[in-house]
Design a protein around this motif. Structure first.
Motif, PDB file in Angstrom:
ATOM      1  N   MET A 120      66.462  -2.054   1.672  1.00 30.39           N
ATOM      2  CA  MET A 120      67.064  -0.776   1.999  1.00 30.39           C
ATOM      3  C   MET A 120      67.551  -0.103   0.708  1.00 30.39           C
ATOM      4  O   MET A 120      68.033  -0.756  -0.202  1.00 30.39           O
ATOM      5  N   LEU A 121      67.405   1.177   0.651  1.00 31.87           N
ATOM      6  CA  LEU A 121      67.800   1.925  -0.535  1.00 31.87           C
ATOM      7  C   LEU A 121      69.249   2.373  -0.421  1.00 31.87           C
ATOM      8  O   LEU A 121      69.699   2.816   0.629  1.00 31.87           O
ATOM      9  N   ASN A 122      69.973   2.278  -1.528  1.00 28.07           N
ATOM     10  CA  ASN A 122      71.328   2.789  -1.518  1.00 28.07           C
ATOM     11  C   ASN A 122      71.324   4.266  -1.912  1.00 28.07           C
ATOM     12  O   ASN A 122      70.298   4.812  -2.325  1.00 28.07           O
ATOM     13  N   ASN A 123      72.461   4.903  -1.778  1.00 29.58           N
ATOM     14  CA  ASN A 123      72.536   6.343  -2.030  1.00 29.58           C
ATOM     15  C   ASN A 123      72.221   6.700  -3.480  1.00 29.58           C
ATOM     16  O   ASN A 123      71.640   7.747  -3.748  1.00 29.58           O
ATOM     17  N   GLU A 124      72.587   5.838  -4.412  1.00 30.19           N
ATOM     18  CA  GLU A 124      72.293   6.115  -5.821  1.00 30.19           C
ATOM     19  C   GLU A 124      70.786   6.101  -6.071  1.00 30.19           C
ATOM     20  O   GLU A 124      70.250   6.963  -6.767  1.00 30.19           O
ATOM     21  N   LYS A 125      70.100   5.152  -5.474  1.00 31.60           N
ATOM     22  CA  LYS A 125      68.648   5.068  -5.619  1.00 31.60           C
ATOM     23  C   LYS A 125      67.974   6.278  -4.965  1.00 31.60           C
ATOM     24  O   LYS A 125      67.037   6.860  -5.524  1.00 31.60           O
ATOM     25  N   LEU A 126      68.458   6.674  -3.778  1.00 34.54           N
ATOM     26  CA  LEU A 126      67.922   7.870  -3.112  1.00 34.54           C
ATOM     27  C   LEU A 126      68.131   9.104  -3.978  1.00 34.54           C
ATOM     28  O   LEU A 126      67.254   9.961  -4.080  1.00 34.54           O
ATOM     29  N   TRP A 127      69.289   9.197  -4.608  1.00 37.08           N
ATOM     30  CA  TRP A 127      69.595  10.334  -5.484  1.00 37.08           C
ATOM     31  C   TRP A 127      68.593  10.392  -6.637  1.00 37.08           C
ATOM     32  O   TRP A 127      68.015  11.441  -6.917  1.00 37.08           O
ATOM     33  N   ASP A 128      68.396   9.265  -7.298  1.00 33.61           N
ATOM     34  CA  ASP A 128      67.482   9.216  -8.439  1.00 33.61           C
ATOM     35  C   ASP A 128      66.042   9.516  -8.020  1.00 33.61           C
ATOM     36  O   ASP A 128      65.339  10.269  -8.700  1.00 33.61           O
ATOM     37  N   MET A 129      65.608   8.953  -6.915  1.00 34.38           N
ATOM     38  CA  MET A 129      64.238   9.172  -6.462  1.00 34.38           C
ATOM     39  C   MET A 129      64.024  10.620  -6.024  1.00 34.38           C
ATOM     40  O   MET A 129      62.959  11.183  -6.260  1.00 34.38           O
ATOM     41  N   SER A 130      65.027  11.211  -5.401  1.00 35.75           N
ATOM     42  CA  SER A 130      64.883  12.607  -4.983  1.00 35.75           C
ATOM     43  C   SER A 130      64.771  13.515  -6.204  1.00 35.75           C
ATOM     44  O   SER A 130      64.015  14.480  -6.194  1.00 35.75           O
ATOM     45  N   ARG A 131      65.492  13.213  -7.264  1.00 33.84           N
ATOM     46  CA  ARG A 131      65.409  14.015  -8.487  1.00 33.84           C
ATOM     47  C   ARG A 131      64.023  13.883  -9.126  1.00 33.84           C
ATOM     48  O   ARG A 131      63.421  14.870  -9.538  1.00 33.84           O
ATOM     49  N   GLU A 132      63.515  12.664  -9.198  1.00 29.12           N
ATOM     50  CA  GLU A 132      62.184  12.438  -9.765  1.00 29.12           C
ATOM     51  C   GLU A 132      61.124  13.197  -8.965  1.00 29.12           C
ATOM     52  O   GLU A 132      60.214  13.804  -9.539  1.00 29.12           O
ATOM     53  N   PHE A 133      61.250  13.157  -7.650  1.00 33.24           N
ATOM     54  CA  PHE A 133      60.269  13.831  -6.812  1.00 33.24           C
ATOM     55  C   PHE A 133      60.379  15.344  -6.953  1.00 33.24           C
ATOM     56  O   PHE A 133      59.361  16.039  -7.024  1.00 33.24           O
ATOM     57  N   ALA A 134      61.594  15.868  -7.041  1.00 35.35           N
ATOM     58  CA  ALA A 134      61.785  17.306  -7.246  1.00 35.35           C
ATOM     59  C   ALA A 134      61.153  17.744  -8.573  1.00 35.35           C
ATOM     60  O   ALA A 134      60.524  18.800  -8.642  1.00 35.35           O
ATOM     61  N   GLU A 135      61.285  16.913  -9.591  1.00 36.31           N
ATOM     62  CA  GLU A 135      60.652  17.218 -10.882  1.00 36.31           C
ATOM     63  C   GLU A 135      59.132  17.241 -10.756  1.00 36.31           C
ATOM     64  O   GLU A 135      58.470  18.098 -11.339  1.00 36.31           O
ATOM     65  N   MET A 136      58.576  16.305  -9.993  1.00 36.69           N
ATOM     66  CA  MET A 136      57.122  16.290  -9.779  1.00 36.69           C
ATOM     67  C   MET A 136      56.676  17.549  -9.047  1.00 36.69           C
ATOM     68  O   MET A 136      55.636  18.126  -9.385  1.00 36.69           O
ATOM     69  N   LEU A 137      57.446  17.975  -8.058  1.00 41.56           N
ATOM     70  CA  LEU A 137      57.081  19.177  -7.305  1.00 41.56           C
ATOM     71  C   LEU A 137      57.125  20.422  -8.183  1.00 41.56           C
ATOM     72  O   LEU A 137      56.252  21.286  -8.091  1.00 41.56           O
ATOM     73  N   LEU A 138      58.106  20.504  -9.049  1.00 45.30           N
ATOM     74  CA  LEU A 138      58.185  21.655  -9.962  1.00 45.30           C
ATOM     75  C   LEU A 138      57.029  21.657 -10.949  1.00 45.30           C
ATOM     76  O   LEU A 138      56.471  22.708 -11.269  1.00 45.30           O
ATOM     77  N   LYS A 139      56.665  20.487 -11.428  1.00 45.66           N
ATOM     78  CA  LYS A 139      55.514  20.374 -12.327  1.00 45.66           C
ATOM     79  C   LYS A 139      54.233  20.789 -11.603  1.00 45.66           C
ATOM     80  O   LYS A 139      53.385  21.487 -12.151  1.00 45.66           O
ATOM     81  N   TYR A 140      54.101  20.364 -10.357  1.00 47.00           N
ATOM     82  CA  TYR A 140      52.947  20.740  -9.537  1.00 47.00           C
ATOM     83  C   TYR A 140      52.878  22.253  -9.376  1.00 47.00           C
ATOM     84  O   TYR A 140      51.827  22.857  -9.566  1.00 47.00           O
ATOM     85  N   GLU A 141      53.996  22.882  -9.054  1.00 47.94           N
ATOM     86  CA  GLU A 141      54.023  24.342  -8.895  1.00 47.94           C
ATOM     87  C   GLU A 141      53.668  25.057 -10.190  1.00 47.94           C
ATOM     88  O   GLU A 141      52.985  26.079 -10.165  1.00 47.94           O
ATOM     89  N   ALA A 142      54.128  24.535 -11.304  1.00 49.87           N
ATOM     90  CA  ALA A 142      53.872  25.164 -12.598  1.00 49.87           C
ATOM     91  C   ALA A 142      52.391  25.156 -12.943  1.00 49.87           C
ATOM     92  O   ALA A 142      51.936  25.973 -13.750  1.00 49.87           O
ATOM     93  N   GLY A 143      51.615  24.286 -12.330  1.00 46.65           N
ATOM     94  CA  GLY A 143      50.185  24.206 -12.592  1.00 46.65           C
ATOM     95  C   GLY A 143      49.366  25.266 -11.885  1.00 46.65           C
ATOM     96  O   GLY A 143      48.152  25.329 -12.057  1.00 46.65           O
ATOM     97  N   ALA A 144      50.011  26.095 -11.098  1.00 50.60           N
ATOM     98  CA  ALA A 144      49.286  27.154 -10.370  1.00 50.60           C
ATOM     99  C   ALA A 144      48.895  28.264 -11.338  1.00 50.60           C
ATOM    100  O   ALA A 144      49.590  28.540 -12.303  1.00 50.60           O
ATOM    101  N   GLY A 145      47.786  28.888 -11.059  1.00 53.59           N
ATOM    102  CA  GLY A 145      47.365  30.029 -11.853  1.00 53.59           C
ATOM    103  C   GLY A 145      48.287  31.217 -11.618  1.00 53.59           C
ATOM    104  O   GLY A 145      49.032  31.267 -10.637  1.00 53.59           O
ATOM    105  N   LYS A 146      48.224  32.157 -12.516  1.00 51.54           N
ATOM    106  CA  LYS A 146      49.078  33.337 -12.410  1.00 51.54           C
ATOM    107  C   LYS A 146      48.768  34.095 -11.113  1.00 51.54           C
ATOM    108  O   LYS A 146      47.624  34.366 -10.798  1.00 51.54           O
ATOM    109  N   GLY A 147      49.828  34.408 -10.391  1.00 50.40           N
ATOM    110  CA  GLY A 147      49.665  35.167  -9.163  1.00 50.40           C
ATOM    111  C   GLY A 147      49.291  34.333  -7.956  1.00 50.40           C
ATOM    112  O   GLY A 147      49.176  34.856  -6.857  1.00 50.40           O
ATOM    113  N   ARG A 148      49.096  33.036  -8.140  1.00 49.70           N
ATOM    114  CA  ARG A 148      48.747  32.160  -7.009  1.00 49.70           C
ATOM    115  C   ARG A 148      50.022  31.611  -6.393  1.00 49.70           C
ATOM    116  O   ARG A 148      50.911  31.152  -7.087  1.00 49.70           O
TER     117      ARG A 148
END
Length: 96
Positions: free
Chosen positions: A1-29
């Motif tokens: 089972m994951l504790n709250n600190e681990k959930l916090w860290d994993m959620s931040r890592e995933f949010a960073e991945m999502l932002l990186k994914y969005e940044a890869g979109a072409g202009k206007g997409r």
């Protein structure tokens, strides 16, 4: 089972991945932004995993997404709403 600190860290890592994914979109997409928004609006683990599929298909590096999918699949169902809220919170913090 994951504790709250681990959930916090994993959620931040995933949010960073999502932002990186969005940044890869072409202009206007907006398709990548729409994909991320749909993912963040997921209300169940099944919907989350279904909404993760278009993101994974666009990415070459899939290990982080695979790990996230595995973790969401394995976590107790009552932890998912909190975890998804953490992801949204971290995403909002990082998306300045």
């Amino acid at each position: 089972m994951l504790n709250n600190e681990k959930l916090w860290d994993m959620s931040r890592e995933f949010a960073e991945m999502l932002l990186k994914y969005e940044a890869g979109a072409g202009k206007g997409r907006k398709d990548r932004t729409n994909n991320v928004n749909q993912l963040l609006e997921s209300v169940s683990t099944k919907q989350f995993l279904l909404n993760l599929i278009p993101i994974v298909k666009d990415e070459e590096e899939r290990t982080g997404y695979e790990n996230m999918g595995k973790m969401v699949n394995m976590m107790p169902k009552d932890n998912f709403p909190y975890f998804n809220t953490l992801i949204r919170f971290q995403y909002a913090l990082l998306n300045k």
